[in-house]
Design a protein around this motif. Structure first.
Motif, PDB file in Angstrom:
ATOM      1  N   LEU A 196       0.879  -1.301  -0.166  1.00  0.00           N
ATOM      2  CA  LEU A 196       0.221  -0.067   0.088  1.00  0.00           C
ATOM      3  C   LEU A 196       0.727   1.039  -0.144  1.00  0.00           C
ATOM      4  CD1 LEU A 196      -2.506  -1.305   2.266  1.00  0.00           C
ATOM      5  CD2 LEU A 196      -3.280  -0.535   0.139  1.00  0.00           C
ATOM      6  N   GLU A 197       2.404   0.825   0.790  1.00  0.00           N
ATOM      7  CA  GLU A 197       2.795   2.255   0.607  1.00  0.00           C
ATOM      8  C   GLU A 197       3.479   2.581  -0.639  1.00  0.00           C
ATOM      9  OE1 GLU A 197       3.305   4.427   2.885  1.00  0.00           O
ATOM     10  OE2 GLU A 197       3.153   4.058   4.646  1.00  0.00           O
ATOM     11  N   PHE A 198       3.721   0.860  -1.562  1.00  0.00           N
ATOM     12  CA  PHE A 198       4.055   1.535  -2.582  1.00  0.00           C
ATOM     13  C   PHE A 198       3.096   2.336  -3.441  1.00  0.00           C
ATOM     14  CE2 PHE A 198       5.718  -0.428  -7.114  1.00  0.00           C
ATOM     15  CZ  PHE A 198       6.937  -0.503  -7.025  1.00  0.00           C
ATOM     16  N   LEU A 199       2.035   1.502  -3.984  1.00  0.00           N
ATOM     17  CA  LEU A 199       1.210   2.229  -4.077  1.00  0.00           C
ATOM     18  C   LEU A 199       0.413   3.627  -3.670  1.00  0.00           C
ATOM     19  CD1 LEU A 199      -2.044  -0.794  -3.767  1.00  0.00           C
ATOM     20  CD2 LEU A 199      -0.453  -0.315  -5.751  1.00  0.00           C
ATOM     21  N   ARG A 200       0.763   4.584  -3.285  1.00  0.00           N
ATOM     22  CA  ARG A 200       0.624   5.296  -2.456  1.00  0.00           C
ATOM     23  C   ARG A 200       1.553   6.502  -3.359  1.00  0.00           C
ATOM     24  NH1 ARG A 200      -0.813   7.629   3.722  1.00  0.00           N
ATOM     25  NH2 ARG A 200       0.899   6.324   3.973  1.00  0.00           N
ATOM     26  N   GLN A 201       2.924   5.933  -2.508  1.00  0.00           N
ATOM     27  CA  GLN A 201       3.739   6.277  -3.622  1.00  0.00           C
ATOM     28  C   GLN A 201       3.979   6.924  -5.168  1.00  0.00           C
ATOM     29  OE1 GLN A 201       8.198   4.797  -2.465  1.00  0.00           O
ATOM     30  NE2 GLN A 201       8.898   5.999  -3.748  1.00  0.00           N
ATOM     31  N   HIS A 202       3.586   5.711  -6.015  1.00  0.00           N
ATOM     32  CA  HIS A 202       3.426   6.390  -7.078  1.00  0.00           C
ATOM     33  C   HIS A 202       2.197   6.395  -7.779  1.00  0.00           C
ATOM     34  CE1 HIS A 202       7.534   4.162  -7.293  1.00  0.00           C
ATOM     35  NE2 HIS A 202       7.453   4.055  -6.585  1.00  0.00           N
ATOM     36  N   GLN A 203       1.301   6.740  -7.012  1.00  0.00           N
ATOM     37  CA  GLN A 203       0.214   7.789  -7.457  1.00  0.00           C
ATOM     38  C   GLN A 203      -0.797   6.004  -7.987  1.00  0.00           C
ATOM     39  OE1 GLN A 203       0.946  11.026  -9.135  1.00  0.00           O
ATOM     40  NE2 GLN A 203       0.845  11.965  -6.907  1.00  0.00           N
ATOM     41  N   MET A 204      -0.481   4.715  -7.725  1.00  0.00           N
ATOM     42  CA  MET A 204      -1.621   4.294  -8.569  1.00  0.00           C
ATOM     43  C   MET A 204      -2.762   3.904  -8.072  1.00  0.00           C
ATOM     44  SD  MET A 204       1.364   1.029  -8.085  1.00  0.00           S
ATOM     45  CE  MET A 204       0.063  -0.041  -9.223  1.00  0.00           C
ATOM     46  N   GLY A 205      -3.710   3.499  -9.357  1.00  0.00           N
ATOM     47  CA  GLY A 205      -4.997   3.307  -9.192  1.00  0.00           C
ATOM     48  C   GLY A 205      -5.159   1.289  -8.023  1.00  0.00           C
ATOM     49  N   LEU A 206      -6.529   1.707  -7.059  1.00  0.00           N
ATOM     50  CA  LEU A 206      -6.276   0.343  -6.714  1.00  0.00           C
ATOM     51  C   LEU A 206      -7.962  -0.268  -6.858  1.00  0.00           C
ATOM     52  CD1 LEU A 206      -4.808  -1.618  -5.110  1.00  0.00           C
ATOM     53  CD2 LEU A 206      -5.506  -0.595  -3.257  1.00  0.00           C
ATOM     54  N   VAL A 207      -8.123  -1.344  -7.415  1.00  0.00           N
ATOM     55  CA  VAL A 207      -9.385  -2.382  -7.518  1.00  0.00           C
ATOM     56  C   VAL A 207      -9.595  -2.917  -6.574  1.00  0.00           C
ATOM     57  CG1 VAL A 207     -11.035  -3.300  -9.092  1.00  0.00           C
ATOM     58  CG2 VAL A 207      -9.782  -1.663 -10.084  1.00  0.00           C
ATOM     59  N   LEU A 208     -10.614  -3.080  -5.898  1.00  0.00           N
ATOM     60  CA  LEU A 208     -10.759  -4.106  -4.232  1.00  0.00           C
ATOM     61  C   LEU A 208     -11.747  -5.491  -4.983  1.00  0.00           C
ATOM     62  CD1 LEU A 208      -9.343  -1.924  -1.844  1.00  0.00           C
ATOM     63  CD2 LEU A 208      -8.074  -3.246  -2.532  1.00  0.00           C
ATOM     64  N   SER A 209     -11.533  -6.410  -4.872  1.00  0.00           N
ATOM     65  CA  SER A 209     -12.661  -7.072  -5.168  1.00  0.00           C
ATOM     66  C   SER A 209     -13.100  -7.262  -3.538  1.00  0.00           C
ATOM     67  CB  SER A 209     -12.420  -8.537  -5.820  1.00  0.00           C
ATOM     68  OG  SER A 209     -11.911  -8.309  -6.970  1.00  0.00           O
ATOM     69  N   LEU A 210     -14.880  -6.709  -3.743  1.00  0.00           N
ATOM     70  CA  LEU A 210     -15.500  -7.700  -3.181  1.00  0.00           C
ATOM     71  C   LEU A 210     -17.164  -8.277  -3.105  1.00  0.00           C
ATOM     72  CD1 LEU A 210     -15.919  -8.628   0.537  1.00  0.00           C
ATOM     73  CD2 LEU A 210     -16.128  -6.098   0.884  1.00  0.00           C
ATOM     74  N   ASP A 211     -17.818  -8.978  -3.025  1.00  0.00           N
ATOM     75  CA  ASP A 211     -19.017  -9.046  -3.691  1.00  0.00           C
ATOM     76  C   ASP A 211     -19.873  -8.635  -2.670  1.00  0.00           C
ATOM     77  OD1 ASP A 211     -17.969 -10.015  -6.349  1.00  0.00           O
ATOM     78  OD2 ASP A 211     -19.374 -11.722  -5.854  1.00  0.00           O
ATOM     79  N   GLY A 212     -20.409  -8.711  -1.142  1.00  0.00           N
ATOM     80  CA  GLY A 212     -20.917  -7.904  -0.694  1.00  0.00           C
ATOM     81  C   GLY A 212     -21.219  -8.442   0.570  1.00  0.00           C
ATOM     82  N   ARG A 213     -22.259  -8.283   1.576  1.00  0.00           N
ATOM     83  CA  ARG A 213     -22.552  -8.810   2.264  1.00  0.00           C
ATOM     84  C   ARG A 213     -21.509 -10.683   2.614  1.00  0.00           C
ATOM     85  NH1 ARG A 213     -29.031  -8.801   1.373  1.00  0.00           N
ATOM     86  NH2 ARG A 213     -27.863  -8.826  -0.803  1.00  0.00           N
ATOM     87  N   GLU A 214     -21.806 -10.000   3.989  1.00  0.00           N
ATOM     88  CA  GLU A 214     -21.077 -12.020   4.649  1.00  0.00           C
ATOM     89  C   GLU A 214     -21.443 -12.582   3.527  1.00  0.00           C
ATOM     90  OE1 GLU A 214     -18.430 -13.851   7.626  1.00  0.00           O
ATOM     91  OE2 GLU A 214     -20.043 -12.312   8.445  1.00  0.00           O
ATOM     92  N   ALA A 215     -22.814 -12.747   3.385  1.00  0.00           N
ATOM     93  CA  ALA A 215     -23.051 -14.313   2.780  1.00  0.00           C
ATOM     94  C   ALA A 215     -22.840 -14.526   0.976  1.00  0.00           C
ATOM     95  CB  ALA A 215     -24.821 -15.034   3.441  1.00  0.00           C
ATOM     96  N   VAL A 216     -23.668 -13.521   1.179  1.00  0.00           N
ATOM     97  CA  VAL A 216     -23.206 -12.904  -0.664  1.00  0.00           C
ATOM     98  C   VAL A 216     -22.287 -13.347  -1.342  1.00  0.00           C
ATOM     99  CG1 VAL A 216     -23.139 -11.223  -2.364  1.00  0.00           C
ATOM    100  CG2 VAL A 216     -25.458 -11.149  -0.560  1.00  0.00           C
ATOM    101  N   ASN A 217     -21.017 -13.041  -0.175  1.00  0.00           N
ATOM    102  CA  ASN A 217     -19.486 -12.883  -0.778  1.00  0.00           C
ATOM    103  C   ASN A 217     -19.228 -14.427  -0.485  1.00  0.00           C
ATOM    104  OD1 ASN A 217     -16.706 -11.115  -1.610  1.00  0.00           O
ATOM    105  ND2 ASN A 217     -16.583 -13.187   0.298  1.00  0.00           N
ATOM    106  N   ASP A 218     -19.417 -15.213   0.750  1.00  0.00           N
ATOM    107  CA  ASP A 218     -19.166 -16.385   0.441  1.00  0.00           C
ATOM    108  C   ASP A 218     -19.525 -17.424  -0.078  1.00  0.00           C
ATOM    109  OD1 ASP A 218     -17.773 -15.222   2.404  1.00  0.00           O
ATOM    110  OD2 ASP A 218     -17.453 -15.838   4.449  1.00  0.00           O
TER     111      ASP A 218
END
Length: 449
Positions: A196-218
């Motif tokens: 994360l420090e590296f991403l911040r330093q180099h101004q990188m974009g970030l896409v984080l995968s998560l589908d939703g509520r716990e039951a939905v995601n799992d």
């Protein structure tokens, strides 16, 4: 159709496609425009008008519509659809770098088949990675702002190469007077503060995968995955506000109440969110079906109401499909060509093979070449370069064409075995999202004035 009259949260609007203009409407004008634009429902709208308004109002509104047409709106023809001549050079702008064809998760709907894209598990080597950056820079022509997306599988299974390629790419681009921006798409399981420090330093974009509520995601991404992912996303939100991120989810037939998943993200502190409809074989049990559309439309309306509520209380959030800019939209070539997959955007496998985009990886007929020898099937690239919206089935008659740009080539191919035949279910969902986006845009403008 070159214009579209629609209702949204009890308000009425007109969007004029060629001029990219949005108008507020009153109800009598809305009814007359619907009567004109939907001949199959003309009797219904005429009866509604007669029941609610007098003949004098009809005459008045008819004159107002006539004035709009005299001013160049509501036209029968669109000059931009007459195959405009512009010289699009086959110059690369972006690469999707598959650092790893492997993944710790086994998401049910994964088009990559667990990360390997139907092949063997593998990691990209430094030689391939550097060659890919060199290929991007040498093939970019006059373009001076380039992009590279780290993708997989799970790209952080090859994080040392990610570090190396960012440094190499920045230096390489700078030596040529160009800028290279990087984005990372990750399931977060390997994400840590060093990265994360590296991403911040180099101004990188970030896409984080998560589908939703716990039951939905799992249900779709594996039991226990929610509890492993959430702390890492919250760390980004809490400690790294400078990182431009999106939390990206997928809704299926199992969670058609996906506005509740967005609300869940919001309650956890996430303020940049995207939830996409699943793309899969329509015969699968979790696939979106035509009969689901009324419920999905209502769900987007619920999400729009929640969006307004958050904005009104002074704590807004970004929802990817509700972002629209009428004043600073894409240039005409971009609107006609769309994402540029197969033309100015390519995907690179761990072996260095080139494909039109990440969703075509592993589809041998679409392999374009490799990063060492370049493109050796130029006819395939030319096919994608010609896949402009006015060449696609039904797109010239669609009011949202300049924001959809003919839709996703991969979705069209996997739905209809032809990149020129759009996935019409996806088209209907996009039109609904665009109505919401335009309506919310109008409300925000009115609130500022």
């Amino acid at each position: 159709m070159n214009w579209h009259a629609f209702s949204f949260l009890d308000q009425y609007y007109l969007f004029d496609t060629p001029s990219n203009s949005l108008f507020d409407l009153d109800r009598p004008t809305f009814l007359l425009l619907k009567e004109e634009s939907e001949p199959e429902n003309a009797d219904k709208y005429q009866q509604l008008f007669t029941a609610e308004f007098s003949p004098a109002i009809r005459d008045e509104v008819t004159k107002e519509i006539s004035v709009l047409k005299q001013e160049g709106y509501l036209m029968d023809r669109d000059p931009f659809l007459e195959k405009p001549v512009f010289n699009l050079k086959p110059e690369l702008k972006a690469l999707c770098l598959h650092l790893a064809h492997d993944c710790q998760l086994r998401c049910v709907y994964c088009f990559a088949g667990g990360g390997a894209f139907g092949g063997d598990k593998s990691l990209m080597s430094p030689e391939v990675g550097r060659a890919a950056i060199d290929f991007l820079c040498s093939s970019s022509g006059d373009k001076d702002h380039l992009e590279a997306d780290f993708f997989g599988g799970e790209p952080l299974l090859n994080k040392e190469l990610l570090f190396e390629l960012v440094l190499y790419g920045e230096e390489k681009a700078a030596s040529l007077g160009k800028k290279l921006h990087f984005t990372l798409t990750t399931n977060t399981l390997e994400l840590n503060r060093e990265i994360l420090e590296f991403l911040r330093q180099h101004q990188m974009g970030l896409v984080l995968s998560l589908d939703g509520r716990e039951a939905v995601n799992d249900r779709m991404r594996g039991k226990g995955s929610y509890q492993r992912i959430i702390p890492r996303i919250l760390e980004v939100v809490r400690d790294f506000p400078e990182i431009n991120y999106y939390v990206r989810g997928t809704y299926t037939r199992y969670n058609l109440d996906f506005s509740e998943d967005v609300k869940h993200f919001y309650d956890l502190g996430m303020r940049s969110i995207s939830v996409e409809p699943v793309v899969c074989n329509p015969k699968l049990p979790y696939a979106i079906r035509e009969e689901d559309l009324p419920q999905i439309y209502e769900e987007y309306d619920r999400l729009a109401v929640f969006f307004l509520e958050a904005m009104e209380k002074g704590d807004p959030f970004r929802f990817f499909h509700f972002v629209v800019e009428l004043e600073k939209g894409p240039c005409l070539p971009k609107r006609l060509l769309g994402c540029g997959a197969g033309f100015d955007y390519l995907a690179v496998t761990p072996k260095g093979e080139l494909y039109p985009c990440h969703q075509f990886v592993g589809e041998e007929p679409f392999k374009l070449g490799d990063v060492f020898t370049g493109i050796n099937t130029p006819e395939t690239r030319e096919t994608f370069g010609r896949a402009r919206l006015y060449e696609k089935e039904g797109c010239s008659d669609c009011w949202v064409r300049y924001y959809c740009s003919g839709g996703c080539h991969a979705h069209a191919y996997f739905a209809n075995d032809d990149i020129l035949k759009p996935d019409h279910l996806a088209c209907k969902l996009l039109r609904k999202r665009m109505e919401c986006a335009l309506g919310l845009y109008a409300m925000q403008i009115k609130n500022k004035s």
